[in-house]
Design an enzyme around this catalytic site. Structure first.
Site, PDB file in Angstrom:
ATOM      1  N   ALA A  10       8.218  29.440  -2.766  1.00  0.00           N
ATOM      2  CA  ALA A  10       8.869  30.682  -2.326  1.00  0.00           C
ATOM      3  C   ALA A  10      10.267  30.416  -1.798  1.00  0.00           C
ATOM      4  CB  ALA A  10       8.028  31.357  -1.241  1.00  0.00           C
ATOM      5  N   ARG A  16      18.724  37.864  -9.536  1.00  0.00           N
ATOM      6  CA  ARG A  16      18.659  39.102 -10.331  1.00  0.00           C
ATOM      7  C   ARG A  16      18.122  40.299  -9.554  1.00  0.00           C
ATOM      8  NH1 ARG A  16      15.589  37.607 -15.716  1.00  0.00           N
ATOM      9  NH2 ARG A  16      14.920  35.750 -14.572  1.00  0.00           N
ATOM     10  N   GLN A  73      12.629  23.522   1.416  1.00  0.00           N
ATOM     11  CA  GLN A  73      13.372  22.915   0.311  1.00  0.00           C
ATOM     12  C   GLN A  73      14.843  23.291   0.510  1.00  0.00           C
ATOM     13  OE1 GLN A  73      12.748  24.524  -3.634  1.00  0.00           O
ATOM     14  NE2 GLN A  73      13.217  22.575  -4.637  1.00  0.00           N
TER      15      GLN A  73
END
Length: 454
Positions: A10, A16, A73
């Site tokens: 996630a 977009r 991350q």
């Protein structure tokens, strides 16, 4: 049976989506996409959930809270790199880790349990969830051995013409044996056009090591769809709501027009209730049996009893007991409780109040911060004046009281049991039980006034 664990990816921004909100927190079916994924994982039997966050990570953590553990991350270096961030938490565990994507809200617990069960049954070290797509364009193709194992996954840009005809594709969802997964992740490299560490390369590493890599195909490809745009979000919304409507109709609820009825996943509705078009039932709303809800009504986190009629009305964070009639054009605000057999007519707003059994609020009234007894009649245009500009005060109306039209009850004030308030009165003092309160100036007629004015 070994424990099932999940790692949910996630960390992506979701460019977009054109949004400042992390993609996985966009709602579908009344819940954030990530919440839908976690719900499916829990339904499948997951004992521990780890969410890999990146963009908007603190916002994601706040939204999910204690439902999961979080790892970060910091750089977007591919799916393999993302999963590797959970190594310190999971690499020494004897169990199965299911890797999920936080933008796949159409997943169900049944599908994920099927994946896990077949992974264990096959004795595989890794199992890929696949789907048969009507249009496989853009997806990695699944290449199987004659025995049904996964030989490799070929990305579209690398596929041969014959491979492009394959419609079985990689969903991006996997089961791995924990220790095997994290050992293989240590051997990943980023020697590819994107310069990223791909989780799919783990399957190649396992195949070369002679380990079994299996695949399970979803019965319905829609369950595996990922959401990357607002258009796809709307498509997922329609699918989830269609599922819910079908579930409710199979349980004995009449939905006159499912295409114009919007019911969240957690909503409960009793048998023989009729839902009219353009009705929204959201959050943790519960509706009893034999009700008529709608048309053009919206209830959020509302508990509704049985034999309730509510037309053209809006309620949120409130409670409505049995045999109540609401509407049209009623607004029930938070901390409101409507007792049995109450009638609330058109253009009435009730806020932070209790309305007793059998009382009537026929029309054009504001009832705020009030405790209304049973058998009370509140005349047209009655207002509880609850705010002095600094503080809120309560109004108490006793049982069987009668408040005439166009009255103002200036809180804090009490109207006793069986008391009457004359129409047009502004009440600033308590009214004793069985008394009549009249608080208006005596009428005067001035003869000839209009002639003088002209």
């Amino acid at each position: 049976m070994t424990d099932l664990l999940t790692v949910v990816l996630a960390a992506g921004k979701g460019t977009r989506m054109q949004s400042t909100l992390p993609k996985v927190l966009h709602q579908v079916g009344g819940k954030a996409m990530l919440q839908q994924v976690l719900d499916a994982a829990n339904d499948a039997g997951s004992k521990r959930n780890v969410v890999v966050v990146g963009f908007g990570g603190e916002t994601v953590k706040t939204a999910i809270g204690t439902q999961a553990e979080f790892v970060v991350q910091t750089e977007q270096l591919g799916t393999g790199h993302a999963v590797a961030q959970a190594a310190d938490l999971l690499k020494n565990i004897d169990g199965t880790v299911m890797v999920l994507c936080g933008d796949t809200p159409l997943l169900t617990g049944n599908l994920l349990k099927k994946l896990y069960d077949e992974h264990k049954k096959a004795g595989a070290k890794a199992t890929v969830l696949t789907a048969i797509m009507p249009d496989a364009n853009g997806y990695g193709r699944i290449i199987r051995t004659k025995a049904g194992a996964v030989k490799k996954i070929v990305e579209q840009k690398d596929a041969a013409p014959q491979e492009l005809l394959i419609r079985e594709v990689n969903s991006g969802i996997y089961c791995f044996e924990c220790k095997v997964l994290f050992k293989a992740l240590e051997n990943l490299n980023c020697d590819n056009a994107q310069g990223e560490y791909y989780l799919t390369d783990v399957l190649e590493i396992l195949n070369k090591a002679g380990e079994k890599v299996w695949a399970v195909t979803a019965d319905n490809y829609e369950e595996t769809l990922g959401i990357n745009s607002r258009v796809q979000l709307a498509g997922a919304e329609k699918i989830i709501r269609q599922r819910k409507n079908i579930e409710l109709m199979n349980q004995g609820v009449t939905i006159l027009d499912p295409d114009s009825t919007f019911i969240d996943k957690n909503v409960q509705i009793g048998k023989d209730t009729i839902i009219y078009p353009f009705t929204w039932l959201e959050g943790e709303t519960v509706v009893g049996e034999h009700c008529e809800i709608g048309p053009n009504s919206r209830f959020t986190n509302t508990k509704i009893g049985s034999f309730v009629t509510a037309h053209f009305s809006y309620g949120h964070d409130c409670e409505i007991e049995d045999e109540v009639i609401v509407g049209p054009y009623v607004h029930l605000r938070p901390q409101t409780k409507i007792m049995k057999k109450v009638k609330i007519g058109n253009f009435v707003e009730v806020k932070n109040s209790t309305v007793g059994e059998g009382s009537k609020l026929p029309h054009l009234s504001y009832i705020g911060d009030a405790d209304i007894g049973s058998g009370v009649n509140m005349g047209c245009g009655t207002i509880t004046v609850n705010y002095d500009g600094k503080k809120k005060f309560r109004t108490v109306v006793g049982n069987d009281a009668f408040v005439g039209c166009n009255s103002n009850l200036v809180a804090p004030v009490s109207i006793g049991d069986g008391a009457y308030v004359g129409a047009g009165s502004t009440i600033t003092k308590d009214v004793p039980p069985a008394a009549l309160a009249i608080a208006r100036q005596r009428q005067r007629n001035i003869e000839g006034w209009s002639d003088k004015r002209s």
